[in-house]
Design an enzyme around this catalytic site. Structure first.
Site, PDB file in Angstrom:
ATOM      1  N   GLY A 125       0.849  -1.196   0.000  1.00 34.83           N
ATOM      2  CA  GLY A 125       0.000   0.000   0.000  1.00 34.83           C
ATOM      3  C   GLY A 125       0.877   1.236   0.000  1.00 34.83           C
ATOM      4  O   GLY A 125       1.099   1.873  -1.031  1.00 34.83           O
ATOM      5  N   GLU A 163      -4.390  14.936  -5.897  1.00 35.54           N
ATOM      6  CA  GLU A 163      -5.159  13.989  -5.087  1.00 35.54           C
ATOM      7  C   GLU A 163      -5.217  14.453  -3.628  1.00 35.54           C
ATOM      8  O   GLU A 163      -6.268  14.413  -2.985  1.00 35.54           O
ATOM      9  CB  GLU A 163      -4.476  12.621  -5.199  1.00 35.54           C
ATOM     10  CG  GLU A 163      -5.042  11.581  -4.278  1.00 35.54           C
ATOM     11  CD  GLU A 163      -4.462  10.189  -4.536  1.00 35.54           C
ATOM     12  OE1 GLU A 163      -3.703  10.025  -5.515  1.00 35.54           O
ATOM     13  OE2 GLU A 163      -4.781   9.278  -3.757  1.00 35.54           O
TER      14      GLU A 163
HETATM   15  C1  LIG Z   1     -11.815   3.066   2.023  1.00 34.61           C
HETATM   16  C2  LIG Z   1     -10.516   2.983   1.292  1.00 34.61           C
HETATM   17  C3  LIG Z   1     -10.449   3.392  -0.039  1.00 34.61           C
HETATM   18  C4  LIG Z   1      -9.259   3.258  -0.757  1.00 34.61           C
HETATM   19  N1  LIG Z   1      -9.243   3.579  -2.085  1.00 34.61           N
HETATM   20  C5  LIG Z   1      -8.136   3.264  -2.815  1.00 34.61           C
HETATM   21  C6  LIG Z   1      -8.151   3.405  -4.240  1.00 34.61           C
HETATM   22  O1  LIG Z   1      -9.134   3.846  -4.840  1.00 34.61           O
HETATM   23  N2  LIG Z   1      -7.043   3.014  -4.923  1.00 34.61           N
HETATM   24  C7  LIG Z   1      -5.929   2.520  -4.305  1.00 34.61           C
HETATM   25  O2  LIG Z   1      -4.978   2.193  -4.985  1.00 34.61           O
HETATM   26  N3  LIG Z   1      -5.887   2.389  -2.968  1.00 34.61           N
HETATM   27  C8  LIG Z   1      -6.954   2.737  -2.209  1.00 34.61           C
HETATM   28  N4  LIG Z   1      -6.940   2.584  -0.856  1.00 34.61           N
HETATM   29  C9  LIG Z   1      -5.737   2.050  -0.222  1.00 34.61           C
HETATM   30  C10 LIG Z   1      -4.963   3.082   0.590  1.00 34.61           C
HETATM   31  O3  LIG Z   1      -4.359   4.011  -0.264  1.00 34.61           O
HETATM   32  C11 LIG Z   1      -3.958   2.311   1.463  1.00 34.61           C
HETATM   33  O4  LIG Z   1      -4.711   1.642   2.454  1.00 34.61           O
HETATM   34  C12 LIG Z   1      -2.914   3.221   2.095  1.00 34.61           C
HETATM   35  O5  LIG Z   1      -2.042   3.734   1.122  1.00 34.61           O
HETATM   36  C13 LIG Z   1      -2.084   2.495   3.157  1.00 34.61           C
HETATM   37  O6  LIG Z   1      -1.569   1.295   2.646  1.00 34.61           O
HETATM   38  P1  LIG Z   1      -1.787  -0.072   3.458  1.00 34.61           P
HETATM   39  O7  LIG Z   1      -3.225  -0.180   3.794  1.00 34.61           O
HETATM   40  O8  LIG Z   1      -1.165  -1.162   2.704  1.00 34.61           O
HETATM   41  O9  LIG Z   1      -1.023   0.149   4.828  1.00 34.61           O
HETATM   42  P2  LIG Z   1       0.539  -0.091   5.085  1.00 34.61           P
HETATM   43  O10 LIG Z   1       1.332   0.486   3.976  1.00 34.61           O
HETATM   44  O11 LIG Z   1       0.739  -1.526   5.425  1.00 34.61           O
HETATM   45  O12 LIG Z   1       0.761   0.792   6.383  1.00 34.61           O
HETATM   46  C14 LIG Z   1       0.390   0.346   7.711  1.00 34.61           C
HETATM   47  C15 LIG Z   1       0.794   1.432   8.710  1.00 34.61           C
HETATM   48  O13 LIG Z   1       2.203   1.631   8.640  1.00 34.61           O
HETATM   49  C16 LIG Z   1       2.476   2.996   8.376  1.00 34.61           C
HETATM   50  N5  LIG Z   1       3.660   3.118   7.521  1.00 34.61           N
HETATM   51  C17 LIG Z   1       3.895   2.506   6.339  1.00 34.61           C
HETATM   52  N6  LIG Z   1       5.072   2.916   5.836  1.00 34.61           N
HETATM   53  C18 LIG Z   1       5.581   3.814   6.713  1.00 34.61           C
HETATM   54  C19 LIG Z   1       6.767   4.601   6.766  1.00 34.61           C
HETATM   55  N7  LIG Z   1       7.683   4.561   5.782  1.00 34.61           N
HETATM   56  N8  LIG Z   1       6.974   5.391   7.847  1.00 34.61           N
HETATM   57  C20 LIG Z   1       6.069   5.455   8.845  1.00 34.61           C
HETATM   58  N9  LIG Z   1       4.911   4.740   8.845  1.00 34.61           N
HETATM   59  C21 LIG Z   1       4.681   3.945   7.800  1.00 34.61           C
HETATM   60  C22 LIG Z   1       1.242   3.530   7.661  1.00 34.61           C
HETATM   61  O14 LIG Z   1       1.152   4.914   7.790  1.00 34.61           O
HETATM   62  C23 LIG Z   1       0.141   2.785   8.404  1.00 34.61           C
HETATM   63  O15 LIG Z   1      -0.146   3.463   9.608  1.00 34.61           O
HETATM   64  C24 LIG Z   1      -8.103   2.756  -0.112  1.00 34.61           C
HETATM   65  C25 LIG Z   1      -8.159   2.385   1.242  1.00 34.61           C
HETATM   66  C26 LIG Z   1      -9.346   2.471   1.932  1.00 34.61           C
HETATM   67  C27 LIG Z   1      -9.372   2.012   3.367  1.00 34.61           C
END
Ligand SMILES: Cc1cc2nc3c(=O)[nH]c(=O)nc-3n(C[C@H](O)[C@H](O)[C@H](O)COP(=O)(O)OP(=O)(O)OC[C@H]3O[C@@H](n4cnc5c(N)ncnc54)[C@H](O)[C@@H]3O)c2cc1C
Length: 381
Positions: free
Chosen positions: A133, A246
């Site tokens: 993500g 965005e």
């Molecule tokens: C309702 C909803 C709609 C969405 N719509 C879309 C969409 O249309 N298209 C799309 O592509 N995605 C979409 N997303 C996905 C969203 O962009 C991701 O959930 C988000 O980018 C976080 O990625 P992840 O969930 O994999 O969390 P992770 O990347 O696994 O992160 C988990 C935690 O670790 C933290 N973290 C990660 N890396 C770091 C770092 N380097 N330093 C400090 N903290 C860090 C994050 O901030 C978070 O708190 C959507 C998500 C939701 C819930």
């Protein structure tokens, strides 16, 4: 706010707002409960928005858009938020279209923009995957060239508009050994596409009317000319360049929700009585609302400055990231305080503040999590 008008507004935009407000309040808002129950927005409503010219306000008429500016789109985003229409996925639709505007070849613009403007095509952005993500370089979806087409393989998750979209921007690796330079953006028309499958509509704690979904690509044959910009390997740079757009939209939604929360909570506090007086006569209620109104106003001034700079082409990624993290954090804080002032009724779904509370939480996660925003800002220290 008395005596304050956003510097990007003018009389023409105010009159546009009146039209948008009427349409959103009279036509879209009554459909919100049905969309929430169905966990998606119906195709006819997309076309109606298109016919009203409210989908791609800032795209040139030559490409089927409304020929306005980003300010017109901001008004639509605000009016949707003010009316509590949280299901309509205009944001990702516009983001998808913006990639085409910014990087599409002339042929790609002519092929997709008019149909995105009319609502015949609904856009989505497919970046996130089950195992990637925040760290987009870790994606596993592959696009492999074979003669006059590519074979797309992989899966995406959390994709907004996932059940209704039929033009999906898919982020895929075309050269896994080349890190960021091995990523390309594929604009995929999904109608009749063999190997493409929509998975579950995900069960969320908020935004029930948004069809956040899983998507699967299994040997999908897509034409070579669906690579955005016409050439491989530009995807990561294209995504980084588009991020301020965005993030400004997410932040603007945060401000509009705060403004609405303050308004409806002030009305509630005037009507509700306890201990022989209206809640608003109690000092704590007035102070909490005064604090919330102050935060919303600071937020308004900040987002206005971002909008003005976006319109002028000078909004940088770090400032947009500041707006995204701070305004969405403030959104959750303000909505939480406003829910508290509703007492038990604030926890009941029939009161809008309850839905706003549930909907707000994700703002700090998507569009780049707020932790990632701080990483980006910290690079400029
Ligand atoms: C309702 C909803 C709609 C969405 N719509 C879309 C969409 O249309 N298209 C799309 O592509 N995605 C979409 N997303 C996905 C969203 O962009 C991701 O959930 C988000 O980018 C976080 O990625 P992840 O969930 O994999 O969390 P992770 O990347 O696994 O992160 C988990 C935690 O670790 C933290 N973290 C990660 N890396 C770091 C770092 N380097 N330093 C400090 N903290 C860090 C994050 O901030 C978070 O708190 C959507 C998500 C939701 C819930």
């Amino acid at each position: 706010m008395i005596g304050y008008r956003s510097p990007w507004l003018d009389d023409e935009l105010e009159s546009f707002r009146s039209t948008v407000r009427r349409f959103v309040t009279d036509v879209l808002a009554p459909r919100e409960p049905a969309w929430q129950a169905a966990h998606r927005v119906d195709a006819d409503s997309w076309r109606e928005m298109g016919a009203m010219g409210l989908l791609l306000c800032d795209v040139a008429e030559d490409y089927g858009g409304s020929g306005g500016t980003f300010a017109h789109d901001c008004i639509v985003f605000e009016e949707l938020a003010y009316a509590g229409v949280a299901s309509f996925g205009k944001s990702v639709h516009n983001i998808c279209a913006h990639y085409v505007v910014a990087y599409g070849t002339e042929a790609q613009k002519r092929r997709w923009l008019p149909r995105l403007a009319s609502g015949e095509l609904v856009g989505a952005i497919a970046m996130s995957e089950p195992a990637a993500g925040s760290d987009l370089q870790g994606i596993r979806t592959r696009g492999v060239r074979a003669d006059d087409h590519y074979l797309l393989n992989g899966s995406k998750t959390f994709i907004t508009n996932g059940q209704v979209a039929n033009l999906i921007m898919v982020v895929a690796k075309t050269d896994p050994g080349a890190a960021a330079k091995g990523i390309s953006l594929f604009m995929v028309e999904t109608d009749g596409l063999e190997g493409f499958r929509r998975g579950r509509t995900l069960d969320k704690i908020g935004m029930p009317g948004q069809d956040t979904s899983e998507l699967f690509f299994d040997d999908c044959r897509v034409p070579v000319d669906c690579v955005l910009g016409g050439g491989e390997g530009q995807g990561f740079a294209q995504m980084m360049d588009e991020l301020p757009y965005e993030r400004t939209i997410v932040a603007l939604y945060g401000v509009a929700v705060m403004e609405r929360a303050v308004r409806i909570t002030t009305d509630y506090a005037r009507e509700r009585h306890a201990f022989g007086q209206a809640l608003i006569e109690m000092q704590n209620t007035r102070f909490k609302l005064a604090e919330a109104k102050t935060i919303a106003h600071i937020g308004r001034v900040f987002i206005d400055s971002c909008i003005v700079r976006y319109l002028a082409g000078t909004l940088d990624t770090a400032t947009a990231s500041m707006a995204k993290w701070w305004l969405t954090d403030m959104q959750c804080q303000v909505v939480d305080e406003c829910l508290q002032l509703h007492g038990g009724y604030g926890y009941m779904r029939e009161y809008p503040i309850a839905q706003m509370y549930a909907d707000s939480r994700v703002q700090r996660i998507y569009g780049g999590s707020n932790e990632i925003m701080k990483e980006i800002i910290a690079r400029t220290l």
